[in-house]
Design a protein around this motif. Structure first.
Motif, PDB file in Angstrom:
ATOM      1  N   LEU A  77       2.923 -41.511  -8.839  1.00 19.45           N
ATOM      2  CA  LEU A  77       3.730 -40.441  -9.445  1.00 19.45           C
ATOM      3  C   LEU A  77       4.376 -39.520  -8.413  1.00 19.45           C
ATOM      4  CD1 LEU A  77       1.236 -39.523 -12.282  1.00 19.45           C
ATOM      5  CD2 LEU A  77       3.449 -40.645 -12.604  1.00 19.45           C
ATOM      6  N   GLY A  78       4.017 -39.657  -7.144  1.00 16.90           N
ATOM      7  CA  GLY A  78       4.676 -38.870  -6.109  1.00 16.90           C
ATOM      8  C   GLY A  78       3.914 -37.650  -5.637  1.00 16.90           C
ATOM      9  N   LEU A  79       2.618 -37.564  -5.910  1.00 19.76           N
ATOM     10  CA  LEU A  79       1.859 -36.389  -5.487  1.00 19.76           C
ATOM     11  C   LEU A  79       1.788 -36.280  -3.964  1.00 19.76           C
ATOM     12  CD1 LEU A  79       0.036 -33.958  -6.111  1.00 19.76           C
ATOM     13  CD2 LEU A  79      -1.902 -35.544  -6.227  1.00 19.76           C
ATOM     14  N   VAL A  80       1.385 -37.354  -3.299  1.00 15.53           N
ATOM     15  CA  VAL A  80       1.293 -37.326  -1.840  1.00 15.53           C
ATOM     16  C   VAL A  80       2.683 -37.192  -1.221  1.00 15.53           C
ATOM     17  CG1 VAL A  80       0.591 -38.633   0.203  1.00 15.53           C
ATOM     18  CG2 VAL A  80      -0.861 -38.615  -1.836  1.00 15.53           C
ATOM     19  N   ALA A  81       3.673 -37.853  -1.796  1.00 14.68           N
ATOM     20  CA  ALA A  81       5.039 -37.740  -1.279  1.00 14.68           C
ATOM     21  C   ALA A  81       5.549 -36.316  -1.393  1.00 14.68           C
ATOM     22  CB  ALA A  81       5.959 -38.698  -2.036  1.00 14.68           C
ATOM     23  N   THR A  85       6.621 -34.141   1.821  1.00 14.12           N
ATOM     24  CA  THR A  85       7.958 -33.549   1.884  1.00 14.12           C
ATOM     25  C   THR A  85       7.861 -32.049   2.127  1.00 14.12           C
ATOM     26  OG1 THR A  85       8.811 -35.251   0.394  1.00 14.12           O
ATOM     27  CG2 THR A  85      10.134 -33.260   0.644  1.00 14.12           C
ATOM     28  N   ARG A  86       6.939 -31.381   1.441  1.00 15.02           N
ATOM     29  CA  ARG A  86       6.738 -29.950   1.666  1.00 15.02           C
ATOM     30  C   ARG A  86       6.301 -29.662   3.100  1.00 15.02           C
ATOM     31  NH1 ARG A  86       3.485 -27.871  -3.791  1.00 15.02           N
ATOM     32  NH2 ARG A  86       5.343 -27.461  -5.079  1.00 15.02           N
ATOM     33  N   PHE A 103       9.565 -42.000 -11.347  1.00 12.91           N
ATOM     34  CA  PHE A 103       8.786 -40.779 -11.562  1.00 12.91           C
ATOM     35  C   PHE A 103       8.581 -40.034 -10.243  1.00 12.91           C
ATOM     36  CE2 PHE A 103       7.697 -42.476 -15.728  1.00 12.91           C
ATOM     37  CZ  PHE A 103       7.520 -41.317 -16.495  1.00 12.91           C
ATOM     38  N   ALA A 104       8.301 -40.764  -9.171  1.00  8.50           N
ATOM     39  CA  ALA A 104       8.087 -40.123  -7.874  1.00  8.50           C
ATOM     40  C   ALA A 104       9.344 -39.392  -7.405  1.00  8.50           C
ATOM     41  CB  ALA A 104       7.655 -41.160  -6.841  1.00  8.50           C
ATOM     42  N   GLU A 105      10.500 -40.022  -7.559  1.00  7.71           N
ATOM     43  CA  GLU A 105      11.751 -39.374  -7.155  1.00  7.71           C
ATOM     44  C   GLU A 105      11.949 -38.067  -7.913  1.00  7.71           C
ATOM     45  OE1 GLU A 105      14.589 -43.151  -5.910  1.00  7.71           O
ATOM     46  OE2 GLU A 105      14.328 -42.654  -8.030  1.00  7.71           O
ATOM     47  N   LEU A 116      14.041 -37.737  -2.553  1.00  6.15           N
ATOM     48  CA  LEU A 116      13.053 -38.627  -1.965  1.00  6.15           C
ATOM     49  C   LEU A 116      13.679 -39.986  -1.685  1.00  6.15           C
ATOM     50  CD1 LEU A 116      10.030 -39.318  -1.286  1.00  6.15           C
ATOM     51  CD2 LEU A 116       9.837 -40.090  -3.672  1.00  6.15           C
ATOM     52  N   ARG A 117      13.449 -40.516  -0.498  1.00  8.77           N
ATOM     53  CA  ARG A 117      13.797 -41.908  -0.217  1.00  8.77           C
ATOM     54  C   ARG A 117      12.687 -42.772  -0.780  1.00  8.77           C
ATOM     55  NH1 ARG A 117      14.325 -44.102   5.025  1.00  8.77           N
ATOM     56  NH2 ARG A 117      12.806 -42.602   5.799  1.00  8.77           N
ATOM     57  N   ALA A 118      13.049 -43.684  -1.643  1.00  6.19           N
ATOM     58  CA  ALA A 118      12.054 -44.533  -2.305  1.00  6.19           C
ATOM     59  C   ALA A 118      12.481 -45.991  -2.200  1.00  6.19           C
ATOM     60  CB  ALA A 118      11.889 -44.125  -3.763  1.00  6.19           C
ATOM     61  N   MET A 119      11.489 -46.869  -2.086  1.00  6.85           N
ATOM     62  CA  MET A 119      11.777 -48.295  -1.921  1.00  6.85           C
ATOM     63  C   MET A 119      10.756 -49.125  -2.688  1.00  6.85           C
ATOM     64  SD  MET A 119      11.539 -50.639   1.563  1.00  6.85           S
ATOM     65  CE  MET A 119      13.000 -49.955   2.332  1.00  6.85           C
TER      66      MET A 119
END
Length: 227
Positions: A77-81, A85-86, A103-105, A116-119
């Motif tokens: 879900l993007g918690l660590v990302a 980023t912060r 969802f992460a983006e 967010l760069r996502a792949m």
């Protein structure tokens, strides 16, 4: 688009004294697909907030990120990302599930105010253009024995000679074999932290493993435990 496709809810997680508001599917079990499982044993683990991800997020948020690159394996879900980023890292978040990336983006943009760069990434077939990173992180990805070798391979392929990996794990079946596979590839490791976790009936000890390529410091000593 996500609200149209999913019944969504919001989870609020505190990371390093800061709230992170995660939009997520309201019921991960409702996303289970018999066809997906039959194809490659795919289950929607990405749709939950796992204790290991919270521990890893707190650690990453406290790290100096400016001018450094970070790769996350299995971003969910993007918690660590969000935490990375912060902290100022240049983040590439990866997952095997396209919906997890969406969802992460959204969650990183909402909480960190940056795109967010996502792949999409299949650990069994890494693209040639995937670069090496200063920091490689993952949380609770060792729940199948076959992932021990796969994750060790990805770490060896993507970590810079001076970089470090951080893997948060609650004692999954592949955690010991993963560390053995890292050692076979010449990657050193230590358990930097053991964090007790309690949430209702859930009791876990989250181990935060630090991994690095061997190198010699000016004094001939092992590198310090954190950057």
């Amino acid at each position: 688009e996500l609200r149209r496709r999913f019944d969504v809810a919001e989870a609020v997680v505190e990371v390093h004294g800061e709230p992170v508001r995660l939009l997520r599917p309201a019921n991960a079990d409702a996303l289970i697909s018999e066809a997906d499982f039959a194809a490659d044993e795919r289950l929607p683990y990405w749709a939950d907030v796992w204790p290991s991800s919270t521990v890893l997020a707190g650690h990453v948020r406290a790290m100096p990120g400016e001018g450094r690159t970070l790769l996350e394996l299995g971003c969910g879900l993007g918690l660590v990302a969000t935490a990375a980023t912060r902290a100022g890292f240049d983040v590439l978040a990866t997952d095997y599930y396209e919906d997890a990336l969406r969802f992460a983006e959204l969650n990183v943009e909402r909480n960190a105010g940056r795109p967010l760069r996502a792949m999409h990434l299949d650990w069994r077939a890494l693209p040639d253009e995937l670069p090496r990173f200063d920091v490689v992180v993952a949380s609770d990805v060792l729940y199948e024995l076959k992932y021990a070798e796969l994750v060790a391979d990805v770490l060896a392929r993507t970590l810079t000679p001076e970089g470090e990996g951080w893997v948060a794990d609650p004692g999954r079946i592949a955690s010991g074999p993963f560390l053995d596979e890292c050692a076979r590839r010449g990657i050193q490791h230590e358990t930097a932290q053991e964090v007790p976790w309690a949430d209702g009936a859930i009791r876990q000890t989250i181990r935060l493993h630090r991994l690095w390529w061997p190198r010699v410091t000016p004094r001939g000593q092992r590198p310090p435990a954190s950057s």
